[in-house]
Design a protein around this motif. Structure first.
Motif, PDB file in Angstrom:
ATOM      1  N   TYR A  74       0.824  -1.209   0.000  1.00 18.24           N
ATOM      2  CA  TYR A  74       0.000   0.000   0.000  1.00 18.24           C
ATOM      3  C   TYR A  74       0.862   1.264   0.000  1.00 18.24           C
ATOM      4  O   TYR A  74       0.606   2.212  -0.758  1.00 18.24           O
ATOM      5  CB  TYR A  74      -0.910  -0.020   1.230  1.00 18.24           C
ATOM      6  N   LEU A  75       1.882   1.291   0.841  1.00 18.12           N
ATOM      7  CA  LEU A  75       2.733   2.472   0.927  1.00 18.12           C
ATOM      8  C   LEU A  75       3.576   2.652  -0.332  1.00 18.12           C
ATOM      9  O   LEU A  75       3.892   3.790  -0.710  1.00 18.12           O
ATOM     10  CB  LEU A  75       3.637   2.377   2.161  1.00 18.12           C
ATOM     11  N   ALA A 130      -2.002   7.606  -1.012  1.00 20.65           N
ATOM     12  CA  ALA A 130      -2.249   6.776   0.165  1.00 20.65           C
ATOM     13  C   ALA A 130      -3.219   7.446   1.130  1.00 20.65           C
ATOM     14  O   ALA A 130      -3.954   6.766   1.839  1.00 20.65           O
ATOM     15  CB  ALA A 130      -0.933   6.463   0.874  1.00 20.65           C
ATOM     16  N   TRP A 131      -3.229   8.755   1.186  1.00 18.00           N
ATOM     17  CA  TRP A 131      -4.118   9.491   2.079  1.00 18.00           C
ATOM     18  C   TRP A 131      -4.267  10.911   1.542  1.00 18.00           C
ATOM     19  O   TRP A 131      -3.481  11.378   0.722  1.00 18.00           O
ATOM     20  CB  TRP A 131      -3.556   9.503   3.510  1.00 18.00           C
ATOM     21  N   PRO A 132      -5.294  11.644   2.014  1.00 17.66           N
ATOM     22  CA  PRO A 132      -5.507  13.026   1.553  1.00 17.66           C
ATOM     23  C   PRO A 132      -4.358  13.928   2.023  1.00 17.66           C
ATOM     24  O   PRO A 132      -3.742  13.669   3.058  1.00 17.66           O
ATOM     25  CB  PRO A 132      -6.840  13.420   2.187  1.00 17.66           C
ATOM     26  N   TYR A 134      -5.067  13.918  -1.945  1.00 18.97           N
ATOM     27  CA  TYR A 134      -4.668  13.032  -3.020  1.00 18.97           C
ATOM     28  C   TYR A 134      -4.022  13.819  -4.161  1.00 18.97           C
ATOM     29  O   TYR A 134      -3.995  15.055  -4.157  1.00 18.97           O
ATOM     30  CB  TYR A 134      -5.878  12.259  -3.531  1.00 18.97           C
ATOM     31  N   GLY A 167     -13.007   9.680  -0.684  1.00 16.81           N
ATOM     32  CA  GLY A 167     -11.847   9.047  -0.066  1.00 16.81           C
ATOM     33  C   GLY A 167     -11.609   7.625  -0.498  1.00 16.81           C
ATOM     34  O   GLY A 167     -10.877   6.881   0.165  1.00 16.81           O
ATOM     35  N   ASP A 168     -12.207   7.211  -1.630  1.00 19.51           N
ATOM     36  CA  ASP A 168     -12.082   5.806  -2.014  1.00 19.51           C
ATOM     37  C   ASP A 168     -10.739   5.482  -2.647  1.00 19.51           C
ATOM     38  O   ASP A 168     -10.444   4.315  -2.904  1.00 19.51           O
ATOM     39  CB  ASP A 168     -13.227   5.394  -2.941  1.00 19.51           C
ATOM     40  N   THR A 170      -8.001   5.754  -1.098  1.00 25.59           N
ATOM     41  CA  THR A 170      -7.352   5.015  -0.015  1.00 25.59           C
ATOM     42  C   THR A 170      -7.830   3.572   0.021  1.00 25.59           C
ATOM     43  O   THR A 170      -7.029   2.630   0.109  1.00 25.59           O
ATOM     44  CB  THR A 170      -7.642   5.696   1.328  1.00 25.59           C
ATOM     45  N   ARG A 171      -9.150   3.382  -0.048  1.00 26.79           N
ATOM     46  CA  ARG A 171      -9.688   2.017  -0.011  1.00 26.79           C
ATOM     47  C   ARG A 171      -9.279   1.235  -1.246  1.00 26.79           C
ATOM     48  O   ARG A 171      -9.014   0.022  -1.160  1.00 26.79           O
ATOM     49  CB  ARG A 171     -11.213   2.074   0.097  1.00 26.79           C
ATOM     50  N   ALA A 174      -5.813   0.075  -0.768  1.00 29.90           N
ATOM     51  CA  ALA A 174      -5.728  -0.928   0.293  1.00 29.90           C
ATOM     52  C   ALA A 174      -6.280  -2.274  -0.153  1.00 29.90           C
ATOM     53  O   ALA A 174      -5.727  -3.329   0.184  1.00 29.90           O
ATOM     54  CB  ALA A 174      -6.476  -0.430   1.528  1.00 29.90           C
TER      55      ALA A 174
END
Length: 639
Positions: A74-75, A130-132, A134, A167-168, A170-171, A174
């Protein structure tokens, strides 16, 4: 209520964790065992207790490794995406016209922090990270089109802003990381190790291999289902107006239709087909309608998760498996109910079809679980008492057919109930989770009992529908019926037309209560009598006499021939007394101590179920130790 993409993401994540549980049990329990370590221990009971909990902890090693590997994927995902698809990782300056247009679109979508803009190599914009906040990668040819307010390019950008708003991204990263980690941690290592043990494991190896491949394929389909759900949700977030005040408005529908219609589609794409997206734009209710394979995948994921989780949670309730199975089934039902995501207005035939596929998936998930590949108690000498037999091929055909029919009926009933209350999403979660979870717990336990004992359907129903288990079933069905009546009482109809839904919907609710009442009052006592008169077809303590010897090894041959399902249960007092009387004569101190616990103070059998369960575990562990410590491998089933 969470969006369908969130529920499906949770379902994929938990299913990969369940598969990783089997990986931990495979390497540290099934094939390794703890028999040799305790064979010469001075205090075997204490050693066996420690080994039992160590084995439970080893089961959790798989999920820990899976999470670590998935976190690495993921990272590293954004860096790999930037390397493959982005021209430069330097964001576009904030004072450019493109940034101003994107900021206006983000404000229209309710996004407080607009994404950072980069130039992309691909032909269409996309959001990643990976997170906001984006990053929004925009193709070079689209930059001038966006500044000139070209409807098609604005619609595509607005769609990507919708991804950032929900925020999808991130999902999405993942869920792909979880699937890749499952291949690296579960599928490949177990398959390679199993084929290395082919001389010992025999026919279990190909059975295990094809199940691992099918589980990987089902997880991939679940990942696709999650990705397609997020595309529908992003379409719904495209703003209807122009990007800024004073600019010409663009028609969202026509612009998206033009953008979607120009795409090439393959079944392995994460986006849904253009036909489905265009239909969802025309009818927003279709956005949450699951495809046929979505219902089947949701069922398979729930069956697999419930199977693995129940065997782990059961460790907390050694004297009674029902609380463990009920807890695991309720946890499993949470993402399963959300993954269905049924919208209002579905036809009865489509609801019935989705229910049949969901129920078939539940049953298939229990059989596709790698744990159902073989009777591991017979395959590995030191597999331990937790190596349950779960394959319905070992059950009688009538029992397997009855369980399959019950799974299909459960799928249709839950799906039909959820479709009838599609406008009341919170009610579906609050009532639907126990409505699915309680019968699912009984079904998972029925699969294990049927596969391990060979009992008939009547015996199984009599054992499962005890008064303590009828109460939660009656409560959840009553709550579901009340939700139908109260939910449809407030359902609106067309102006000037009387609402006929409440009268029609009362019929299945009242019928369900009536059938349940008859089952609880009339059927259960007769089946309880059948339990006392019908004997199991599999080897049992009351059908296979013990050998006339005091040799502990031969006594353990008899124990292993019966297996965990053939020994008396903690509630069978007479059987506990007889097994305890036999083992009290053998020339092995740990077995004699366990026999004293089984026999109880008067020698007729202990009534303490916790004590009986611990003693039975001790007998199984000691026999594993004695037989695995011999010079040559011994088969689990002996003449």
């Amino acid at each position: 209520m969470p969006a369908p993409s969130i529920a499906r993401f949770v379902s994929v994540a938990l299913t990969t964790v369940a598969a990783a549980m089997f990986a931990g049990h495979w390497f540290f329990g099934l094939r390794a065992g703890s028999g040799r370590a305790c064979a010469t221990a001075a205090d075997f009971a204490a050693c066996a207790a420690r080994a039992r909990w160590a084995e439970a902890g080893a089961v959790l090693v798989g999920p820990v490794v899976l999470v670590a590997v998935a976190a690495g994927f993921y990272l590293a995902g954004p860096a790999v995406t930037r390397w493959r698809h982005v021209i430069t990782g330097v964001p576009v300056p904030a004072d450019t016209a493109l940034r101003r247009e994107v900021a206006a679109l983000a404000a229209a979508a309710g996004l407080r922090r607009p994404p950072l803009i980069e130039l992309a190599k691909k032909q269409e914009p996309f959001v990643y990270g990976a997170w906001p906040p984006y990053r929004l990668a925009v193709p070079v040819p689209s930059v001038q089109n966006v500044v000139n307010h070209a409807p098609l390019d604005l619609a595509l950008l607005a769609h990507e802003i919708g991804h950032a708003r929900s925020g999808d991204a991130t999902r999405h990263g993942a869920v792909i990381a979880c699937w890749r980690a499952s291949l690296l941690v579960v599928v490949v290592p177990i398959a390679v190790d199993a084929w290395r043990l082919l001389p010992m494991a025999g026919a279990a190896v190909p059975q295990l291999t094809w199940r691992l491949l099918v589980v990987a394929a089902v997880l991939f389909l679940a990942v696709l289902s999650t990705g397609r759900a997020r595309e529908f949700e992003a379409d719904a977030r495209v703003p209807a107006g122009g990007p800024a005040a004073g600019q010409p408005a663009f028609d969202r529908t026509s612009a998206l239709v033009a953008a979607i219609g120009s795409r090439r589609y393959r079944w392995w794409h994460f986006a849904p087909s253009p036909a489905r997206r265009l239909a969802a734009l025309a009818d927003p209710a279709l956005r949450s309608r699951p495809a046929w394979h979505d219902a089947a995948v949701a069922g398979v994921a729930a069956g697999l998760l419930g199977t693995e989780l129940s065997l782990l949670v059961e460790l907390a309730f050694p004297a009674n498996a029902w609380p463990g199975y009920l807890t695991a089934a309720l946890v499993t039902a949470v993402p399963a109910i959300g993954a269905l995501g049924l919208p209002p207005g579905l036809s009865r035939w489509r609801v019935a079809g989705l229910g049949l596929l969901f129920g078939a998936g539940l049953l298939a998930g229990t059989q596709l679980a790698p744990r159902a590949s073989a009777d591991w108690w017979r395959t590995f000498p030191a597999a331990g008492g937790r190596a349950a037999q779960l394959s319905l091929l070992a059950a009688t055909p009538v029992t397997a057919a009855a369980i399959a029919g019950a799974a299909l009926l459960l799928g249709v009933a839950v799906t039909g109930w959820a479709a009838a209350l599609a406008r009341h999403r919170l009610v579906i979660w609050l009532v639907g989770v126990p409505l699915l979870g309680v019968p699912l717990a009984a079904g998972l336990l029925a699969v294990r009992l049927a596969a391990g004992s060979g009992w008939s359907p009547g015996v199984l129903v009599g054992l499962l529908l005890t008064p303590a288990r009828q109460v939660p079933l009656i409560v959840v069905v009553t709550a579901a019926a009340a939700a139908l009546l109260l939910g449809h009482r407030g359902a609106s109809s067309s102006p000037g037309e009387p609402s006929r839904q409440p009268v029609v919907r009362r019929v299945p609710a009242v019928a369900a209560l009536w059938v349940l009442a008859v089952l609880a009052i009339v059927v259960h006592p007769s089946l309880g009598a059948a339990v006392r008169t019908v004997r199991a077809s599999a080897p049992r303590w009351d059908s296979v006499p013990p050998p006339a010897t005091t040799n502990a090894a031969y006594a353990c041959f008899w124990v292993n021939h019966l297996g965990p399902a053939g020994l008396p249960g903690p509630a069978e007092v007479t059987g506990l007394g007889r097994v305890g009387a036999f083992l009290s004569t053998v020339d092995d101190l740990p077995l004699r101590r366990a026999a004293a616990s089984l026999a109880g103070p008067g020698g007729a059998g202990t009534t303490d179920r916790r004590q009986a369960a611990d003693a039975l575990d001790l007998v199984l562990a000691r026999c594993d130790s004695l037989l695995s410590a011999l010079d040559r491998p011994l088969p689990k089933r002996t003449a």
